[in-house]
Design a protein around this motif. Structure first.
Motif, PDB file in Angstrom:
ATOM      1  N   LEU A   1       0.844  -1.216   0.027  1.00 34.75           N
ATOM      2  CA  LEU A   1       0.078   0.070   0.037  1.00 34.75           C
ATOM      3  C   LEU A   1       1.048   1.320   0.116  1.00 34.75           C
ATOM      4  CD1 LEU A   1      -2.634  -0.781   2.546  1.00 34.75           C
ATOM      5  CD2 LEU A   1      -2.972  -1.068   0.092  1.00 34.75           C
ATOM      6  N   PHE A   2       0.459   2.310  -0.443  1.00 32.49           N
ATOM      7  CA  PHE A   2       1.132   3.511  -0.596  1.00 32.49           C
ATOM      8  C   PHE A   2       0.982   4.269   0.998  1.00 32.49           C
ATOM      9  CE2 PHE A   2       0.787   2.585  -4.725  1.00 32.49           C
ATOM     10  CZ  PHE A   2       1.981   2.811  -5.518  1.00 32.49           C
ATOM     11  N   PRO A   3       1.670   4.477   1.882  1.00 33.69           N
ATOM     12  CA  PRO A   3       1.289   4.823   3.095  1.00 33.69           C
ATOM     13  C   PRO A   3       0.602   6.331   3.088  1.00 33.69           C
ATOM     14  CG  PRO A   3       3.764   4.894   2.771  1.00 33.69           C
ATOM     15  CD  PRO A   3       3.093   4.135   1.851  1.00 33.69           C
ATOM     16  N   GLU A   4       1.088   6.964   2.189  1.00 34.70           N
ATOM     17  CA  GLU A   4       0.654   8.424   2.149  1.00 34.70           C
ATOM     18  C   GLU A   4      -0.643   8.345   1.576  1.00 34.70           C
ATOM     19  OE1 GLU A   4       2.968   7.915  -1.620  1.00 34.70           O
ATOM     20  OE2 GLU A   4       3.172   7.439   0.481  1.00 34.70           O
ATOM     21  N   LEU A   5      -1.107   7.422   0.688  1.00 33.58           N
ATOM     22  CA  LEU A   5      -2.300   7.569   0.133  1.00 33.58           C
ATOM     23  C   LEU A   5      -3.470   7.024   1.148  1.00 33.58           C
ATOM     24  CD1 LEU A   5      -1.525   6.432  -3.550  1.00 33.58           C
ATOM     25  CD2 LEU A   5      -1.657   8.737  -2.730  1.00 33.58           C
ATOM     26  N   THR A   6      -4.626   7.424   0.910  1.00 31.98           N
ATOM     27  CA  THR A   6      -5.754   7.149   1.660  1.00 31.98           C
ATOM     28  C   THR A   6      -6.310   5.875   1.253  1.00 31.98           C
ATOM     29  OG1 THR A   6      -7.703   7.937   0.433  1.00 31.98           O
ATOM     30  CG2 THR A   6      -6.743   9.470   2.072  1.00 31.98           C
ATOM     31  N   VAL A   7      -7.248   5.088   2.059  1.00 27.74           N
ATOM     32  CA  VAL A   7      -7.747   3.913   1.730  1.00 27.74           C
ATOM     33  C   VAL A   7      -8.379   3.954   0.353  1.00 27.74           C
ATOM     34  CG1 VAL A   7      -9.547   2.208   2.038  1.00 27.74           C
ATOM     35  CG2 VAL A   7      -7.970   3.056   3.774  1.00 27.74           C
ATOM     36  N   ARG A   8      -9.215   4.905   0.144  1.00 28.34           N
ATOM     37  CA  ARG A   8      -9.732   5.350  -1.246  1.00 28.34           C
ATOM     38  C   ARG A   8      -8.934   5.361  -2.148  1.00 28.34           C
ATOM     39  NH1 ARG A   8     -10.387   9.800  -3.763  1.00 28.34           N
ATOM     40  NH2 ARG A   8      -9.962  11.124  -1.926  1.00 28.34           N
TER      41      ARG A   8
ATOM     42  N   ASN B   1      -5.737   4.332  -2.393  1.00 26.48           N
ATOM     43  CA  ASN B   1      -5.097   3.065  -2.608  1.00 26.48           C
ATOM     44  C   ASN B   1      -5.910   1.910  -3.471  1.00 26.48           C
ATOM     45  OD1 ASN B   1      -2.436   2.400  -1.388  1.00 26.48           O
ATOM     46  ND2 ASN B   1      -3.172   3.668   0.013  1.00 26.48           N
ATOM     47  N   VAL B   2      -7.102   2.013  -3.051  1.00 30.14           N
ATOM     48  CA  VAL B   2      -7.949   0.952  -3.902  1.00 30.14           C
ATOM     49  C   VAL B   2      -8.470   1.535  -5.250  1.00 30.14           C
ATOM     50  CG1 VAL B   2     -10.176  -0.322  -3.898  1.00 30.14           C
ATOM     51  CG2 VAL B   2      -8.812  -0.171  -1.643  1.00 30.14           C
ATOM     52  N   MET B   3      -8.612   2.800  -5.534  1.00 33.07           N
ATOM     53  CA  MET B   3      -8.955   3.298  -6.636  1.00 33.07           C
ATOM     54  C   MET B   3      -7.905   3.640  -7.745  1.00 33.07           C
ATOM     55  SD  MET B   3     -12.065   3.351  -6.387  1.00 33.07           S
ATOM     56  CE  MET B   3     -12.854   4.413  -7.554  1.00 33.07           C
ATOM     57  N   LEU B   4      -6.552   3.736  -7.000  1.00 28.13           N
ATOM     58  CA  LEU B   4      -5.533   3.521  -8.260  1.00 28.13           C
ATOM     59  C   LEU B   4      -5.673   2.334  -8.639  1.00 28.13           C
ATOM     60  CD1 LEU B   4      -2.877   5.250  -8.685  1.00 28.13           C
ATOM     61  CD2 LEU B   4      -1.975   3.957  -7.054  1.00 28.13           C
ATOM     62  N   LYS B   5      -5.937   1.081  -8.248  1.00 30.49           N
ATOM     63  CA  LYS B   5      -5.624  -0.135  -8.627  1.00 30.49           C
ATOM     64  C   LYS B   5      -6.950  -0.179  -9.786  1.00 30.49           C
ATOM     65  CE  LYS B   5      -4.808  -4.529  -9.142  1.00 30.49           C
ATOM     66  NZ  LYS B   5      -4.537  -5.638  -8.168  1.00 30.49           N
ATOM     67  N   ASN B   6      -8.221   0.109  -9.311  1.00 28.87           N
ATOM     68  CA  ASN B   6      -9.553  -0.003  -9.896  1.00 28.87           C
ATOM     69  C   ASN B   6      -9.468   0.930 -11.109  1.00 28.87           C
ATOM     70  OD1 ASN B   6     -12.270  -1.383  -9.854  1.00 28.87           O
ATOM     71  ND2 ASN B   6     -12.904   0.902  -9.622  1.00 28.87           N
ATOM     72  N   ARG B   7      -8.826   2.037 -11.353  1.00 26.25           N
ATOM     73  CA  ARG B   7      -8.935   2.722 -12.491  1.00 26.25           C
ATOM     74  C   ARG B   7      -8.018   2.200 -13.606  1.00 26.25           C
ATOM     75  NH1 ARG B   7      -6.689   7.179  -9.441  1.00 26.25           N
ATOM     76  NH2 ARG B   7      -8.379   7.845  -8.141  1.00 26.25           N
TER      77      ARG B   7
ATOM     78  N   PHE C   1     -13.004  -2.079 -13.052  1.00 22.56           N
ATOM     79  CA  PHE C   1     -13.836  -3.437 -12.900  1.00 22.56           C
ATOM     80  C   PHE C   1     -14.852  -3.110 -11.962  1.00 22.56           C
ATOM     81  CE2 PHE C   1     -13.862  -7.765 -10.816  1.00 22.56           C
ATOM     82  CZ  PHE C   1     -14.166  -8.336 -12.040  1.00 22.56           C
ATOM     83  N   MET C   2     -14.898  -2.532 -10.956  1.00 27.69           N
ATOM     84  CA  MET C   2     -15.797  -2.271 -10.019  1.00 27.69           C
ATOM     85  C   MET C   2     -16.258  -0.713  -9.638  1.00 27.69           C
ATOM     86  SD  MET C   2     -14.690  -4.789  -6.987  1.00 27.69           S
ATOM     87  CE  MET C   2     -14.714  -6.497  -6.735  1.00 27.69           C
ATOM     88  N   SER C   3     -17.480  -0.832  -9.319  1.00 24.58           N
ATOM     89  CA  SER C   3     -17.934   0.673  -9.031  1.00 24.58           C
ATOM     90  C   SER C   3     -17.612   0.933  -7.508  1.00 24.58           C
ATOM     91  CB  SER C   3     -19.536   0.614  -8.956  1.00 24.58           C
ATOM     92  OG  SER C   3     -20.074   0.024  -7.951  1.00 24.58           O
ATOM     93  N   GLU C   4     -17.336   2.300  -7.191  1.00 23.64           N
ATOM     94  CA  GLU C   4     -16.985   2.842  -6.030  1.00 23.64           C
ATOM     95  C   GLU C   4     -17.983   2.295  -4.792  1.00 23.64           C
ATOM     96  OE1 GLU C   4     -15.507   6.817  -3.600  1.00 23.64           O
ATOM     97  OE2 GLU C   4     -16.615   6.813  -5.665  1.00 23.64           O
ATOM     98  N   LYS C   5     -19.391   2.040  -5.370  1.00 28.11           N
ATOM     99  CA  LYS C   5     -20.160   1.577  -4.420  1.00 28.11           C
ATOM    100  C   LYS C   5     -19.756   0.137  -3.880  1.00 28.11           C
ATOM    101  CE  LYS C   5     -24.992   0.129  -3.512  1.00 28.11           C
ATOM    102  NZ  LYS C   5     -24.646  -0.779  -2.509  1.00 28.11           N
TER     103      LYS C   5
ATOM    104  N   ILE D   1      -8.849  -7.664  -5.397  1.00 24.91           N
ATOM    105  CA  ILE D   1     -10.010  -8.270  -6.324  1.00 24.91           C
ATOM    106  C   ILE D   1     -10.626  -7.215  -7.112  1.00 24.91           C
ATOM    107  CG2 ILE D   1     -10.109 -10.197  -4.708  1.00 24.91           C
ATOM    108  CD1 ILE D   1     -12.410  -9.067  -3.409  1.00 24.91           C
ATOM    109  N   CYS D   2      -9.976  -5.819  -7.166  1.00 25.82           N
ATOM    110  CA  CYS D   2     -10.560  -5.059  -7.836  1.00 25.82           C
ATOM    111  C   CYS D   2     -10.154  -5.051  -9.312  1.00 25.82           C
ATOM    112  CB  CYS D   2     -10.197  -3.474  -7.263  1.00 25.82           C
ATOM    113  SG  CYS D   2     -11.388  -2.977  -5.940  1.00 25.82           S
ATOM    114  N   GLN D   3     -10.030  -6.093  -9.792  1.00 25.04           N
ATOM    115  CA  GLN D   3      -9.727  -6.374 -11.106  1.00 25.04           C
ATOM    116  C   GLN D   3     -10.288  -7.518 -11.809  1.00 25.04           C
ATOM    117  OE1 GLN D   3      -5.363  -7.004 -10.508  1.00 25.04           O
ATOM    118  NE2 GLN D   3      -5.679  -8.208 -11.897  1.00 25.04           N
ATOM    119  N   PRO D   4     -10.355  -7.870 -13.008  1.00 25.57           N
ATOM    120  CA  PRO D   4     -10.589  -9.191 -13.631  1.00 25.57           C
ATOM    121  C   PRO D   4      -9.587  -9.939 -13.161  1.00 25.57           C
ATOM    122  CG  PRO D   4     -10.361  -7.817 -15.416  1.00 25.57           C
ATOM    123  CD  PRO D   4     -10.259  -6.771 -14.086  1.00 25.57           C
TER     124      PRO D   4
END
Length: 171
Positions: free
Chosen positions: A48-55, A57-63, A67-71, A107-110
């Motif tokens: 994880l990137f320590p300076e980035l928020t949870v959002r 960190n996860v959205m970086l991968k999801n973008r 693959f997944m919606s923010e919801k 799991i935020c990817q196929p």
């Protein structure tokens, strides 16, 4: 083993093949495509990137794949009981909370194969069960396989596998 399959390490004897091609022959573009569409990895050190928020960190991968919606992402974080940490930097989380974020990010990817290296080493039994159910649902929805390693605290997939047609390799 996960690092060998994912192509992060090549200091092994033998041959690893994807679609009859030795992975040593893969180009950078081949690896990028393979990792974007077919292989998901949760490394032991989480990365994880320590300076980035949870959002972030996860959205970086999801973008990379949308693959997944923010919801859907928020629902998984909520299932883990850490949605309230959504805008908190990863460095401010406990190791167990970081591990739960890293599972969601993985799991935020196929994927065809989900590689999990010590995925629940810092989780209690309840969060281990949640993690096992979450990765099992994700793999089942994609008709994918799970490879999970453990030295001490294994991912509790055994009770879930009979309910799903999954290939699970535990090392």
């Amino acid at each position: 083993m996960c690092s060998f399959i994912y192509g992060n390490r090549s200091d092994y004897d033998g041959i690893i093949r994807f679609n009859d091609t030795d992975i040593h022959a893969y180009s950078i573009d081949d690896w990028c495509e393979l990792r974007r569409r077919h292989l998901a990895l949760l490394p032991q050190e989480m990365r994880l990137f320590p300076e980035l928020t949870v959002r972030e960190n996860v959205m970086l991968k999801n973008r990379l794949t949308d693959f997944m919606s923010e919801k859907e992402i928020k629902d998984m974080l909520d299932e883990f009981g850490i949605l309230g940490k959504y805008d908190v930097p990863a460095a401010m989380l406990s190791i167990g909370q970081q591990q739960r974020v890293a599972i969601v990010r993985a799991i935020c990817q196929p994927f065809d194969f989900l590689l999990l290296d010590e995925p629940v080493s810092h989780l209690d039994r309840d969060n281990n069960i949640i993690a096992a159910a979450m990765v099992t649902r994700a793999a089942s929805s994609l008709d994918a396989s799970i490879i999970s390693t453990s030295v001490g605290n294994p991912l509790m997939l055994d009770s879930l596998a009979p309910q799903h047609s999954l290939t699970i390799l535990k090392l």
